[in-house]
Design an enzyme around this catalytic site. Sequence first.
Site, PDB file in Angstrom:
ATOM      1  N   GLU A  41       0.906  10.368  -5.734  1.00 20.16           N
ATOM      2  CA  GLU A  41       2.091  10.951  -5.106  1.00 20.16           C
ATOM      3  C   GLU A  41       2.573  12.193  -5.861  1.00 20.16           C
ATOM      4  OE1 GLU A  41       4.780   7.536  -4.721  1.00 20.16           O
ATOM      5  OE2 GLU A  41       4.008   7.240  -2.697  1.00 20.16           O
TER       6      GLU A  41
ATOM      7  N   TRP B 130       1.909   7.980   5.498  1.00 18.58           N
ATOM      8  CA  TRP B 130       3.304   7.555   5.345  1.00 18.58           C
ATOM      9  C   TRP B 130       3.916   7.249   6.716  1.00 18.58           C
ATOM     10  CZ3 TRP B 130       5.631  11.620   1.364  1.00 18.58           C
ATOM     11  CH2 TRP B 130       5.141  11.316   0.083  1.00 18.58           C
TER      12      TRP B 130
ATOM     13  N   ASP C 172       2.002  -1.182   0.029  1.00 20.82           N
ATOM     14  CA  ASP C 172       3.202  -0.828  -0.739  1.00 20.82           C
ATOM     15  C   ASP C 172       4.340  -1.820  -0.530  1.00 20.82           C
ATOM     16  OD1 ASP C 172       4.881   0.555  -2.382  1.00 20.82           O
ATOM     17  OD2 ASP C 172       5.443   2.066  -0.901  1.00 20.82           O
TER      18      ASP C 172
ATOM     19  N   GLU D 133      13.316  -2.517  -1.213  1.00 19.85           N
ATOM     20  CA  GLU D 133      13.060  -1.254  -0.509  1.00 19.85           C
ATOM     21  C   GLU D 133      12.673  -1.488   0.946  1.00 19.85           C
ATOM     22  OE1 GLU D 133       9.838   0.919  -2.295  1.00 19.85           O
ATOM     23  OE2 GLU D 133       9.763   2.408  -0.695  1.00 19.85           O
TER      24      GLU D 133
ATOM     25  N   LYS E 145       0.145  -3.248  -7.703  1.00 19.59           N
ATOM     26  CA  LYS E 145       1.136  -3.848  -6.796  1.00 19.59           C
ATOM     27  C   LYS E 145       0.540  -5.096  -6.158  1.00 19.59           C
ATOM     28  CE  LYS E 145       3.738   0.334  -5.854  1.00 19.59           C
ATOM     29  NZ  LYS E 145       4.405   1.221  -4.893  1.00 19.59           N
TER      30      LYS E 145
ATOM     31  N   GLU F 193      15.930   5.271  -7.976  1.00 21.12           N
ATOM     32  CA  GLU F 193      15.131   5.309  -6.749  1.00 21.12           C
ATOM     33  C   GLU F 193      15.003   3.889  -6.203  1.00 21.12           C
ATOM     34  OE1 GLU F 193      11.585   7.644  -6.810  1.00 21.12           O
ATOM     35  OE2 GLU F 193      10.679   6.499  -5.199  1.00 21.12           O
ATOM     36  N   ARG F 194      15.235   3.782  -4.903  1.00 13.31           N
ATOM     37  CA  ARG F 194      15.222   2.469  -4.242  1.00 13.31           C
ATOM     38  C   ARG F 194      16.244   1.539  -4.875  1.00 13.31           C
ATOM     39  NH1 ARG F 194      12.771   5.059  -0.270  1.00 13.31           N
ATOM     40  NH2 ARG F 194      10.699   5.750  -0.841  1.00 13.31           N
TER      41      ARG F 194
ATOM     42  N   ARG G 268      -5.900   4.161   3.660  1.00 15.05           N
ATOM     43  CA  ARG G 268      -5.148   4.217   2.408  1.00 15.05           C
ATOM     44  C   ARG G 268      -5.252   2.906   1.631  1.00 15.05           C
ATOM     45  NH1 ARG G 268       1.408   5.053   1.715  1.00 15.05           N
ATOM     46  NH2 ARG G 268       1.606   3.614  -0.009  1.00 15.05           N
TER      47      ARG G 268
ATOM     48  N   ARG H 160      -0.886   2.344 -13.904  1.00 14.23           N
ATOM     49  CA  ARG H 160      -0.723   1.840 -12.527  1.00 14.23           C
ATOM     50  C   ARG H 160      -1.931   2.162 -11.643  1.00 14.23           C
ATOM     51  NH1 ARG H 160       3.924   3.698  -9.459  1.00 14.23           N
ATOM     52  NH2 ARG H 160       4.757   1.682  -8.909  1.00 14.23           N
TER      53      ARG H 160
ATOM     54  N   HIS I 284       4.836  -1.380   7.440  1.00 15.17           N
ATOM     55  CA  HIS I 284       5.262   0.020   7.290  1.00 15.17           C
ATOM     56  C   HIS I 284       5.814   0.607   8.590  1.00 15.17           C
ATOM     57  CE1 HIS I 284       5.653   3.478   4.791  1.00 15.17           C
ATOM     58  NE2 HIS I 284       4.810   3.035   3.885  1.00 15.17           N
TER      59      HIS I 284
END
Length: 718
Positions: A306, A558, A380, A408, A375, A182-183, A351, A339, A536
């Site tokens: 998620e 998102w 993100d 990403e 993070k 992923e990514r 968010r 996490r 984003h």
Amino acid sequence: MCWLATLLVFAAALCAAPAHAEDGYDLWLRYRLLAPAQVQHYRPHAAELVAGDATPTQTVTRDELQRGLSGLLGSAIPLASTVTHDGAIVVGTPASSSLIAGLKLDLQDLGDDGYLIRSVVANGHAITVIAGRNDIGALYGAFQFLRLLQTTQPIDRLDLRDAPHIKLRVLDHWDYLNGQVERGYAGASIWDWWKLPDWRAPRYTDYARANASIGINGTVLNHVSSGATILTHDYLQKAAALAGVFRAYGIRVYLSVRFSAPIEIGGLKTADPLNPQVQAWWHAKADEIYALIPDFGGFLVKADSEGQPGPKDYGRTHADGANMLADALAAHGGVVMWRSFVYADKPDDDRAKQAYQEFKPLDGRFHANVLLQSKNGPVDFQPREPFHPLFGAMPHTPLMMEFEITKEYLGFATHPVYLGPLYEEVLAADTLAHGKGSTVAKVIDGSLDHHALTGMAGDANIGTDRNWSGSDFNQANWYVFGRLAWNPTLSSRDIAEEWVRMTFSNNPAFVKPVVAMMMGSREAAVDYMTPLGLLHLMGPGHHYGPAPWDASEAEADWRPVYYHRADRQGIGFDRSRSGSDAVDQYAPSLAAQFNDVQQTPEQFLLYFHHLPWNYRMRSGRTLWYELVAHYTQGVEDVQQMRDTWQHLDGYIDAERYRQVAAFLTIQQREAQWWRDACIAYFQSVSGLPLPPGFAPPQHPLAYYQSLSFPYVPGFSSW
Ligand code: GCV
């Protein structure tokens, strides 16, 4: 005479040329022959090598020194059992070398992993000693010694000592057991699960060498959202085979675990962390793992995020979940990296606030072998975000940094964006938690709140591409992550220079412009993608290219429109006290600063404030003008990077030169696309004319909105 001279020149050229085409596989460990003057300078300091081979780590240390020195200096270094010449290199520990024991070196404060490199006299000879308290410290010292030669530093009067500031320096692989990453923009997963445990690809050893060379000492093999299969006995045997390869290099294996594993592979009806059967299942699983992997590092967990299962499914807290797993590992010395990346689809709230809201009240409630992995920013891994407000807010919990190495949100493999300045900006940010100087670096190295258990994780950019990371410049991001995990106060510029010299060339005519190019590359990307605190704005799901208009994602938070909130009047997310009040998650004096638009750094302006298009910036120009100017600047910076590179043809091998040139062409095209699409969109919303002197977008907005990308790497197939 003439033919002899020709022959010698030819022979010299052959020596200097790589044995195979440069394809990036050797990373920063190329060990190519140095220039004759340097060889002449270093040779007397590498007359013989005194190195043990009583343990696997000692053997790989000796092998690396032999390999490195013979490559750099052009001939093999003889092995000796004791010092017989000036210029000997002695490597080891007081336990492995009586000579080192006899020198009575001050090794006490080096910790488990530190090293000392010193020019001393022993047996009447001037020698260089590379010593650690443990084998692994000596290995790190050997890599540092080679780095000195690779970067052409003086080595005649050495007195260096260094030890890592952070205990767990870990790569997180977002690799699925089916080989997808992923990514991932560098091919498939390097773990060939199907052929493991029988076939251990030589690449695994090179992976371990590369990581050890920068101090990385842990690897999470599988994706944070993996199923439970990794915990079945067959797969644990495969993980054990990898651990066996990595052990000599001081690298421990960790696994991402699925919270509902007791149901999925254990036959239980629940995964409730307070259920005794569930607890017993995890204890038994931990015992099984440690029987196969005695130095197993522990678990990484993405829970209640998620769509992943977690303790909240049973009305329990994150602390209940993390502690239950930690208890299963404690007797074996393992840790849980839990996490903090959680959020729910609560469009009415912000968010960016949710991780703090869930975790801050749990401060002090985690068991001693739990780290909370956050993070770097609250949203993100955006091109720029303020630091995560949890840093500095949980003094009783070891907080671990998670950086994204894979790009990403920063142009995938093809935009040469060096992430060192991003990491450095976050690490140097002052949380003001205990007054001035309470930097994020001090939170995560444990010095601010006196934690011995500390960690930094990087989401890996490694795949099966020959060059490992999808591009030569992406290797620098793996490199800088490792170096900053070792010491989060190092300068990203110094690290870039080190990397350029080791990876490409020591020629100052090459090093200087390339380092300058790297140092400006992240700001260029911020400018052409998300300037002034925007974030984003990327395409839905795959995160490739601009889509500031997009509102197609199922979850509100998102969608780009959720983040920029542009309308006829203005743009930006109001996180001040009159908005979502995310500012108050920071220490009071910082909160006051972010709450006040006048005091908010302009790089975070639209992250914290919603402002009218005609808002006066510090330059005296309007916000609209500055936005267009930043987007334009980003494209110009990339053009400048291309120009720089064009002047460097001939300084390095043609293979890598050509690929970088091609990728810069892609970057320039895409930077222009980003600029034009974003300006076209924001103009359609603001209704304002372009400020004078700025070129209009190359296409109408509808063109940009019509583009679609069904096969974006790292996304479409998962
Ligand atoms: C590993 C974001 C990324 C996902 C990533 C996730 C996470 O949603 O887009 O690719 O999944 O963060 O870090 O868990």
